[in-house]
Every structure is written in structure tokens, then in C-alpha cells.
Motif scaffolding. Structure first.
Motif, PDB file in Angstrom:
ATOM      1  N   TYR A  14       3.574 -52.600 -12.785  1.00 42.50           N
ATOM      2  CA  TYR A  14       3.791 -53.862 -13.268  1.00 42.50           C
ATOM      3  C   TYR A  14       4.191 -54.946 -12.264  1.00 42.50           C
ATOM      4  CZ  TYR A  14       8.541 -52.178 -12.880  1.00 42.50           C
ATOM      5  OH  TYR A  14       9.650 -51.326 -12.420  1.00 42.50           O
ATOM      6  N   VAL A  44      12.315 -54.899 -20.523  1.00 41.72           N
ATOM      7  CA  VAL A  44      12.123 -56.467 -20.138  1.00 41.72           C
ATOM      8  C   VAL A  44      11.723 -56.109 -18.469  1.00 41.72           C
ATOM      9  CG1 VAL A  44      13.029 -57.258 -21.949  1.00 41.72           C
ATOM     10  CG2 VAL A  44      14.485 -56.702 -20.137  1.00 41.72           C
ATOM     11  N   ALA A  54      11.817 -53.183 -13.941  1.00 41.25           N
ATOM     12  CA  ALA A  54      11.718 -53.105 -15.447  1.00 41.25           C
ATOM     13  C   ALA A  54      13.010 -52.603 -15.753  1.00 41.25           C
ATOM     14  CB  ALA A  54      10.370 -52.121 -15.872  1.00 41.25           C
ATOM     15  N   GLY A  60      11.809 -55.472 -25.711  1.00 42.04           N
ATOM     16  CA  GLY A  60      10.911 -56.053 -24.597  1.00 42.04           C
ATOM     17  C   GLY A  60       9.703 -55.479 -24.629  1.00 42.04           C
ATOM     18  N   ARG A  61       8.962 -56.074 -23.703  1.00 42.49           N
ATOM     19  CA  ARG A  61       7.431 -55.504 -23.764  1.00 42.49           C
ATOM     20  C   ARG A  61       6.970 -56.126 -22.019  1.00 42.49           C
ATOM     21  NH1 ARG A  61       2.429 -55.713 -26.885  1.00 42.49           N
ATOM     22  NH2 ARG A  61       1.048 -57.238 -25.703  1.00 42.49           N
ATOM     23  N   VAL A  62       6.558 -55.327 -21.612  1.00 42.09           N
ATOM     24  CA  VAL A  62       6.081 -55.390 -20.006  1.00 42.09           C
ATOM     25  C   VAL A  62       4.533 -55.404 -20.037  1.00 42.09           C
ATOM     26  CG1 VAL A  62       6.351 -54.758 -17.846  1.00 42.09           C
ATOM     27  CG2 VAL A  62       8.288 -54.747 -19.181  1.00 42.09           C
ATOM     28  N   GLY A 136       7.360 -61.309 -19.604  1.00 45.00           N
ATOM     29  CA  GLY A 136       6.952 -60.003 -19.632  1.00 45.00           C
ATOM     30  C   GLY A 136       5.929 -59.436 -18.387  1.00 45.00           C
TER      31      GLY A 136
END
Length: 141
Positions: A14, A44, A54, A60-62, A136
Motif C-alpha cells: 500500500y 486505515v 496501516a 477503515g479501508r486501504v 486510504g
């Protein structure tokens, strides 16, 4: 279907390991069979010093990518990513912890993947004084 064989899970990346990121070319290019968009729910992103963290967060959403190393490079990629993320199994001073978590591909397919989450001490520091990346998506911070 979630694959529970942890021997060669893909990696959910990410930050700097995503395509175009500072560490993608040196550690992943030429060593992967597939890299595809994916989402990690239940976490998140926090901005870090040149890279994101993270952190577990139920709502949350990444956004990131699933990286599938070529089988002949899997062990080397795993070792290189653990070193980059300063992860040593069981070490109390890890920067990140590598954990198996469910992700979803762009098509909605659930896949179990290795994810590097902020280790407990880093997580405490970030929760107290960190800056969340609301989108995110570290590329859109």
C-alpha cells in the motif's frame, strides 16, 4: 475463496512497494507474475516519514495492490520485504508485523494475503499523534 495455505500468500502492498513506488522497481520488478489492484478492509493509513503505516481500524479501508511473486523468487521476495519493513518474527522492536489478512480484488474476489501492519508500539504512537490519510490511498494523500 480465501486460501489458508500460508506458504506462498500474495502480498498486499500500500505504499512504496506499489507500482511506481520507490521500492517497487528494486524489490519486485521482474520477480512477480501478477500485480493487481486490491482493497484491505479493517485498517486505515497513517502518513509516515516517506512511507505509510496501516493500522487496524474496524471501519477503515486501504487501497493498494496484491503482488504475486513468481514461485522461484518467492523466498527471496519474502526475505527482502521482511528486511525492508524491519520485521523479524517475534522481535519486540519491530516497526511492522507481517500478518495474514483478507483482501478483495477489484472484481470483489476475497484473497488471503500477507500485510505489513504497524507493530504495537508504532500503532500506539500513531493513534496518539499520527496523521490519518483519509482517502486510504497513499498515492492520493
Amino acid at each position: 475463496m480465501l486460501d489458508h495455505d500460508h506458504s506462498q500468500l500474495p502480498f498486499f502492498v500500500y505504499g512504496t512497494l506499489r507500482q511506481g513506488g520507490a521500492n517497487h522497481a528494486g524489490l519486485l520488478r521482474g520477480r512477480t507474475k501478477v500485480v493487481t489492484f486490491a482493497v484491505l478492509s479493517g485498517a486505515v493509513l497513517y502518513d509516515g516519514p516517506g512511507f505509510p503505516y496501516a493500522v487496524n481500524a474496524p471501519e477503515g479501508r486501504v487501497q493498494g495492490e496484491l503482488v504475486f511473486p513468481l514461485p522461484e523468487f518467492y523466498s527471496a521476495v519474502l526475505a527482502d520485504l521482511d528486511q525492508l519493513e524491519e520485521y523479524v518474527p517475534g522481535a519486540p522492536d519491530n516497526l511492522f508485523e507481517r500478518v495474514a489478512r483478507g483482501t478483495r480484488t477489484e472484481d470483489g474476489e476475497p484473497l488471503l494475503a500477507w500485510v505489513y501492519l504497524a507493530a504495537p508500539l508504532e500503532e500506539q504512537r500513531l493513534l496518539a499523534a499520527g496523521r490519518i490519510i483519509p482517502s486510504g490511498d497513499w498515492h492520493r494523500r
